[in-house]
Motif scaffolding. Structure first.
Motif, mmCIF file in Angstrom:
data_model
loop_
_atom_site.group_PDB
_atom_site.id
_atom_site.type_symbol
_atom_site.label_atom_id
_atom_site.label_comp_id
_atom_site.label_asym_id
_atom_site.label_seq_id
_atom_site.Cartn_x
_atom_site.Cartn_y
_atom_site.Cartn_z
ATOM 1 N N VAL A 1 7.083 14.395 -8.018
ATOM 2 C CA VAL A 1 6.272 13.194 -8.227
ATOM 3 C C VAL A 1 7.138 12.010 -8.640
ATOM 4 O O VAL A 1 6.956 10.890 -8.123
ATOM 5 N N ASP A 2 8.084 12.229 -9.572
ATOM 6 C CA ASP A 2 8.847 11.076 -10.078
ATOM 7 C C ASP A 2 9.648 10.398 -8.973
ATOM 8 O O ASP A 2 9.635 9.172 -8.837
ATOM 9 N N GLY A 3 10.329 11.201 -8.144
ATOM 10 C CA GLY A 3 11.107 10.608 -7.063
ATOM 11 C C GLY A 3 10.243 9.966 -5.999
ATOM 12 O O GLY A 3 10.557 8.875 -5.496
ATOM 13 N N GLN A 4 9.134 10.643 -5.655
ATOM 14 C CA GLN A 4 8.265 10.086 -4.628
ATOM 15 C C GLN A 4 7.583 8.809 -5.099
ATOM 16 O O GLN A 4 7.398 7.866 -4.326
ATOM 17 N N LEU A 5 7.231 8.762 -6.370
ATOM 18 C CA LEU A 5 6.630 7.547 -6.921
ATOM 19 C C LEU A 5 7.636 6.403 -6.910
ATOM 20 O O LEU A 5 7.300 5.261 -6.570
ATOM 21 N N ALA A 6 8.891 6.721 -7.272
ATOM 22 C CA ALA A 6 9.924 5.687 -7.283
ATOM 23 C C ALA A 6 10.185 5.141 -5.885
ATOM 24 O O ALA A 6 10.318 3.927 -5.687
ATOM 25 N N ARG A 7 10.240 6.036 -4.899
ATOM 26 C CA ARG A 7 10.494 5.573 -3.530
ATOM 27 C C ARG A 7 9.298 4.827 -2.960
ATOM 28 O O ARG A 7 9.455 3.823 -2.257
ATOM 29 N N ALA A 8 8.083 5.323 -3.247
ATOM 30 C CA ALA A 8 6.888 4.658 -2.724
ATOM 31 C C ALA A 8 6.765 3.235 -3.257
ATOM 32 O O ALA A 8 6.354 2.317 -2.537
ATOM 33 N N ARG A 9 7.132 3.046 -4.532
ATOM 34 C CA ARG A 9 7.037 1.713 -5.142
ATOM 35 C C ARG A 9 8.329 0.909 -5.006
ATOM 36 O O ARG A 9 8.406 -0.231 -5.435
ATOM 37 N N ASP B 1 0.826 -1.201 0.000
ATOM 38 C CA ASP B 1 0.000 0.000 0.000
ATOM 39 C C ASP B 1 0.860 1.250 0.000
ATOM 40 O O ASP B 1 1.983 1.269 0.513
ATOM 41 N N TYR B 2 0.290 2.325 -0.549
ATOM 42 C CA TYR B 2 1.015 3.583 -0.646
ATOM 43 C C TYR B 2 1.273 4.178 0.738
ATOM 44 O O TYR B 2 0.407 4.166 1.612
ATOM 45 N N SER B 3 2.482 4.723 0.933
ATOM 46 C CA SER B 3 2.855 5.403 2.174
ATOM 47 C C SER B 3 3.556 6.708 1.829
ATOM 48 O O SER B 3 4.600 6.701 1.164
ATOM 49 N N TYR B 4 2.975 7.835 2.265
ATOM 50 C CA TYR B 4 3.589 9.135 1.988
ATOM 51 C C TYR B 4 4.956 9.239 2.649
ATOM 52 O O TYR B 4 5.919 9.716 2.039
ATOM 53 N N VAL C 1 -0.754 13.327 -5.994
ATOM 54 C CA VAL C 1 -0.618 12.826 -7.371
ATOM 55 C C VAL C 1 -0.084 11.395 -7.354
ATOM 56 O O VAL C 1 -0.569 10.525 -8.096
ATOM 57 N N VAL C 2 0.910 11.152 -6.505
ATOM 58 C CA VAL C 2 1.486 9.806 -6.406
ATOM 59 C C VAL C 2 0.426 8.804 -5.956
ATOM 60 O O VAL C 2 0.382 7.663 -6.441
ATOM 61 N N ARG C 3 -0.435 9.214 -5.046
ATOM 62 C CA ARG C 3 -1.502 8.319 -4.594
ATOM 63 C C ARG C 3 -2.388 7.902 -5.771
ATOM 64 O O ARG C 3 -2.816 6.750 -5.875
ATOM 65 N N LEU C 4 -2.654 8.857 -6.690
ATOM 66 C CA LEU C 4 -3.479 8.556 -7.862
ATOM 67 C C LEU C 4 -2.740 7.655 -8.851
ATOM 68 O O LEU C 4 -3.342 6.821 -9.522
ATOM 69 N N PRO D 1 -0.295 2.210 -14.616
ATOM 70 C CA PRO D 1 0.856 1.700 -15.384
ATOM 71 C C PRO D 1 1.741 2.828 -15.895
ATOM 72 O O PRO D 1 2.033 2.932 -17.095
ATOM 73 N N ILE D 2 2.175 3.682 -14.994
ATOM 74 C CA ILE D 2 3.036 4.823 -15.324
ATOM 75 C C ILE D 2 4.302 4.692 -14.490
ATOM 76 O O ILE D 2 4.238 4.528 -13.265
ATOM 77 N N THR D 3 5.456 4.763 -15.132
ATOM 78 C CA THR D 3 6.711 4.593 -14.426
ATOM 79 C C THR D 3 7.263 5.946 -13.967
ATOM 80 O O THR D 3 6.942 6.990 -14.553
ATOM 81 N N PRO D 4 8.121 5.954 -12.956
ATOM 82 C CA PRO D 4 8.755 7.195 -12.526
ATOM 83 C C PRO D 4 9.550 7.870 -13.652
ATOM 84 O O PRO D 4 9.539 9.103 -13.759
ATOM 85 N N ASN D 5 10.200 7.090 -14.493
ATOM 86 C CA ASN D 5 10.974 7.679 -15.588
ATOM 87 C C ASN D 5 10.078 8.368 -16.610
ATOM 88 O O ASN D 5 10.468 9.371 -17.221
ATOM 89 N N GLN D 6 8.880 7.847 -16.812
ATOM 90 C CA GLN D 6 7.933 8.508 -17.706
ATOM 91 C C GLN D 6 7.508 9.864 -17.128
ATOM 92 O O GLN D 6 7.334 10.835 -17.863
ATOM 93 N N VAL D 7 7.357 9.922 -15.809
ATOM 94 C CA VAL D 7 7.034 11.198 -15.160
ATOM 95 C C VAL D 7 8.205 12.163 -15.317
ATOM 96 O O VAL D 7 8.011 13.367 -15.555
ATOM 97 N N THR D 8 9.431 11.662 -15.214
ATOM 98 C CA THR D 8 10.612 12.506 -15.401
ATOM 99 C C THR D 8 10.632 13.102 -16.801
ATOM 100 O O THR D 8 10.915 14.298 -16.981
#
Length: 287
Positions: free
Chosen positions: A84-92, A3-6, A31-34, A39-46
């Motif tokens: 968003v990209d870094g937070q998404l990468a760390r969250a996942r 599960d997602y954790s801020y 945004v990361v929660r959404l 199917p979106i990768t952190p690199n795509q956000v970058t």
């Protein structure tokens, strides 16, 4: 995927920029929660962040009040996506060396593009070629100040063993040579653009710290709250926030002067604090 954790998605409030801690990262967390199960990768956000920054440069190139304001909004979007990209990468737990280099190289490309576009629009309006010099000095100043902030943030995180994705000084290791070709290419580009900056920041740090080399002294040095607070005003988020404010009020020339004097003044103050104020304190306690 858990599960997602801020809290898991952020590096450290203690060493981060104030604009990140209290504004950008909480918004990015929504945004990361959404995106967490999308199917979106952190690199795509970058990549999206880089595109937003380049479109912002195109707006500044136009040089009128409306496009300048839009450029400022897009700069803020780029900054938000950078969080968003870094937070998404760390969250996942999807951190990658490719993403680390892509993010840093993209930041410099956007900085040069935006400041180049700003200088061109001001030159078209005034005919004064000095704006090209101001923009070049501004781009150099931004990247050096951000490198200074990152140096102390990464040093703090390494000290607490909470984040090892960024190295204090980046070098090509045997492990790096086994990476895929794209990651190796991005790392080589990174080293050309930032390698000398990492070494320069290390020299500044050693000059400020002096002969203190015991573990307790170094811990006090890199944990110092005031030092981290001052250098926190030199991060990329703060740099772009100042640009956004000037853009929204159509005072883009003012931004170049703030970049040159105010922001460099903050960096001088950060170095002065460590060399003149903090160093004697650390040396006394270490003796």
């Amino acid at each position: 995927m858990s599960d997602y954790s801020y809290r898991k998605s952020v590096k450290s409030d203690f060493s981060d920029e104030l604009i990140n801690t209290y504004v950008l990262r909480p918004i990015a967390g929504l945004v990361v929660r959404l995106l967490y199960h999308a199917p979106i990768t952190p690199n795509q956000v970058t990549v999206a962040a880089i595109i937003a920054g380049l479109i912002a440069a195109g707006c500044y190139w136009q040089g009128n009040a409306m496009t300048t304001a839009i450029g400022g909004i897009l700069v803020t979007l780029k900054d938000l996506l950078d969080s968003v990209d870094g937070q998404l990468a760390r969250a996942r737990n999807q951190f990658s060396r490719r993403g680390r280099f892509l993010d840093s190289v993209g930041d410099l490309i956007v900085t040069v593009a935006v400041l180049g576009a700003i200088s061109w629009s001001l030159y078209k309006e005034s005919g004064d070629s000095a704006f090209f010099f101001l923009a070049a000095a501004g781009a150099l100043g931004v990247t050096l100040r951000v490198s200074y902030h990152v140096f102390y943030q990464v040093s703090y995180l390494h000290l607490h063993q909470t984040y090892s994705g960024n190295r204090i000084v980046e070098e090509i290791t045997d492990e790096d040579r086994r990476a895929d070709s794209v990651t190796q290419m991005l790392q080589r580009i990174f080293l050309i653009l930032y390698g000398w900056q990492d070494r320069f920041m290390l020299k500044i740090d050693r000059w400020c710290l002096g002969e203190v080399d015991d573990e307790s002294g170094r811990r006090r040095w890199y944990e110092d709250r005031v030092g981290l607070w001052i250098s926190g005003f030199l991060g990329y988020g703060t740099e772009l926030f100042v640009l956004t404010l000037c853009s929204l009020v159509n005072e883009i020339e003012l931004y170049l002067w703030l970049n040159l004097f105010l922001m460099n003044g903050v960096m001088v103050a950060a170095i002065f604090y460590r060399r003149v104020v903090l160093r004697p304190r650390v040396a006394i306690k270490s003796s």
